[in-house]
Design a protein around this motif. Structure first.
Motif, short mmCIF file in Angstrom:
data_model
loop_
_atom_site.label_atom_id
_atom_site.label_comp_id
_atom_site.label_asym_id
_atom_site.label_seq_id
_atom_site.Cartn_x
_atom_site.Cartn_y
_atom_site.Cartn_z
N LEU A 221 2.30 5.41 9.00
CA LEU A 221 1.97 5.85 10.09
C LEU A 221 2.00 7.79 10.35
O LEU A 221 0.95 8.30 10.61
CB LEU A 221 2.66 5.45 11.21
CG LEU A 221 2.63 4.45 11.68
CD1 LEU A 221 4.03 3.79 12.69
CD2 LEU A 221 1.59 3.37 11.50
N LEU A 222 2.59 8.51 9.45
CA LEU A 222 2.45 9.46 9.70
C LEU A 222 0.83 10.33 8.90
O LEU A 222 0.77 11.41 9.02
CB LEU A 222 3.99 10.79 9.04
CG LEU A 222 5.14 10.45 10.01
CD1 LEU A 222 5.98 10.70 9.81
CD2 LEU A 222 4.56 11.36 11.41
N VAL B 271 3.78 -3.93 10.07
CA VAL B 271 4.41 -3.75 8.79
C VAL B 271 4.24 -2.48 7.74
O VAL B 271 4.63 -2.63 7.04
CB VAL B 271 3.79 -5.01 7.67
CG1 VAL B 271 4.35 -6.23 8.12
CG2 VAL B 271 2.68 -4.47 6.87
N PHE B 272 3.75 -1.73 9.00
CA PHE B 272 4.10 -0.26 7.98
C PHE B 272 4.82 0.64 8.58
O PHE B 272 5.88 0.37 9.86
CB PHE B 272 2.80 0.67 8.68
CG PHE B 272 1.11 0.52 8.32
CD1 PHE B 272 0.84 0.23 6.73
CD2 PHE B 272 -0.25 -0.22 8.92
CE1 PHE B 272 -0.92 0.72 6.01
CE2 PHE B 272 -1.46 -0.07 8.85
CZ PHE B 272 -1.35 -0.23 6.76
N ILE C 127 -5.93 7.34 13.49
CA ILE C 127 -5.06 6.62 14.57
C ILE C 127 -5.77 6.31 15.82
O ILE C 127 -6.04 5.03 16.88
CB ILE C 127 -3.55 7.56 15.02
CG1 ILE C 127 -3.31 7.42 14.03
CG2 ILE C 127 -3.22 6.48 16.44
CD1 ILE C 127 -2.45 6.62 14.03
N SER C 128 -6.96 7.22 16.14
CA SER C 128 -7.72 6.98 17.57
C SER C 128 -8.55 5.00 17.22
O SER C 128 -9.39 5.52 18.78
CB SER C 128 -8.78 8.19 17.91
OG SER C 128 -9.55 8.58 16.87
N ALA C 129 -8.55 5.42 16.25
CA ALA C 129 -10.02 4.16 16.13
C ALA C 129 -9.17 2.36 16.24
O ALA C 129 -9.23 1.53 15.77
CB ALA C 129 -10.41 4.09 14.26
N LEU D 282 1.04 -1.20 -0.16
CA LEU D 282 0.07 -0.40 0.06
C LEU D 282 0.63 1.30 0.00
O LEU D 282 1.96 1.14 0.58
CB LEU D 282 -0.92 0.41 1.47
CG LEU D 282 -2.13 -1.46 1.20
CD1 LEU D 282 -3.05 -1.43 2.55
CD2 LEU D 282 -3.19 -1.25 0.29
N THR D 283 0.70 1.95 -0.36
CA THR D 283 1.41 3.71 -0.77
C THR D 283 1.23 4.29 0.45
O THR D 283 0.02 3.96 0.58
CB THR D 283 0.99 4.47 -2.10
OG1 THR D 283 -0.43 4.66 -2.01
CG2 THR D 283 1.08 3.06 -3.65
N THR D 284 1.93 5.38 0.73
CA THR D 284 1.63 6.44 1.63
C THR D 284 -0.11 6.88 1.89
O THR D 284 -0.74 6.98 2.51
CB THR D 284 2.26 7.05 1.64
OG1 THR D 284 3.82 5.95 2.02
CG2 THR D 284 2.21 7.97 3.45
N GLN D 285 0.06 7.47 0.38
CA GLN D 285 -1.10 7.77 -0.40
C GLN D 285 -2.57 7.14 0.16
O GLN D 285 -3.43 7.82 1.30
CB GLN D 285 -1.19 8.71 -1.35
CG GLN D 285 -2.40 9.27 -1.73
CD GLN D 285 -2.21 9.87 -3.50
OE1 GLN D 285 -1.77 9.78 -4.24
NE2 GLN D 285 -3.63 10.08 -3.73
#
Length: 83
Positions: A69-70, A63-64, A77-79, A40-43
């Motif tokens: 993550l950024l 694996v991210f 993130i909160s989910a 998966l791309t960052t986008q």
């Protein structure tokens, strides 16, 4: 669609649209291999809403890369579940 996910190579995974990713079910997300998650791309990762992020297993999430993550929203993130 899980069998569809299983049949995709990493190049094809990187070409999935944000709308396709948003419509995947928990069974679909469970079908992703670590290599497919890494493809998966960052986008793409940045476009994931709270639903898909909450469906990822610990192994998948691990694996991210940092830039992925950024790219995630604060809501995504909160989910994440702590279990």
């Amino acid at each position: 669609m899980a069998s569809f996910i299983s049949s995709l190579n990493t190049t094809q995974i990187a070409l999935l649209s944000s709308s396709t990713l948003a419509n995947l079910t928990s069974v679909d997300w469970a079908a992703f291999t670590s290599a497919q998650i890494q493809a998966l791309t960052t986008q793409q990762v940045g476009s994931l809403g709270t639903g898909p992020v909450s469906l990822l297993s610990t192994a998948q999430f691990a694996v991210f890369e940092t830039q992925d993550l950024l790219a995630m929203s604060t809501r995504a993130i909160s989910a994440m579940k702590t279990d």
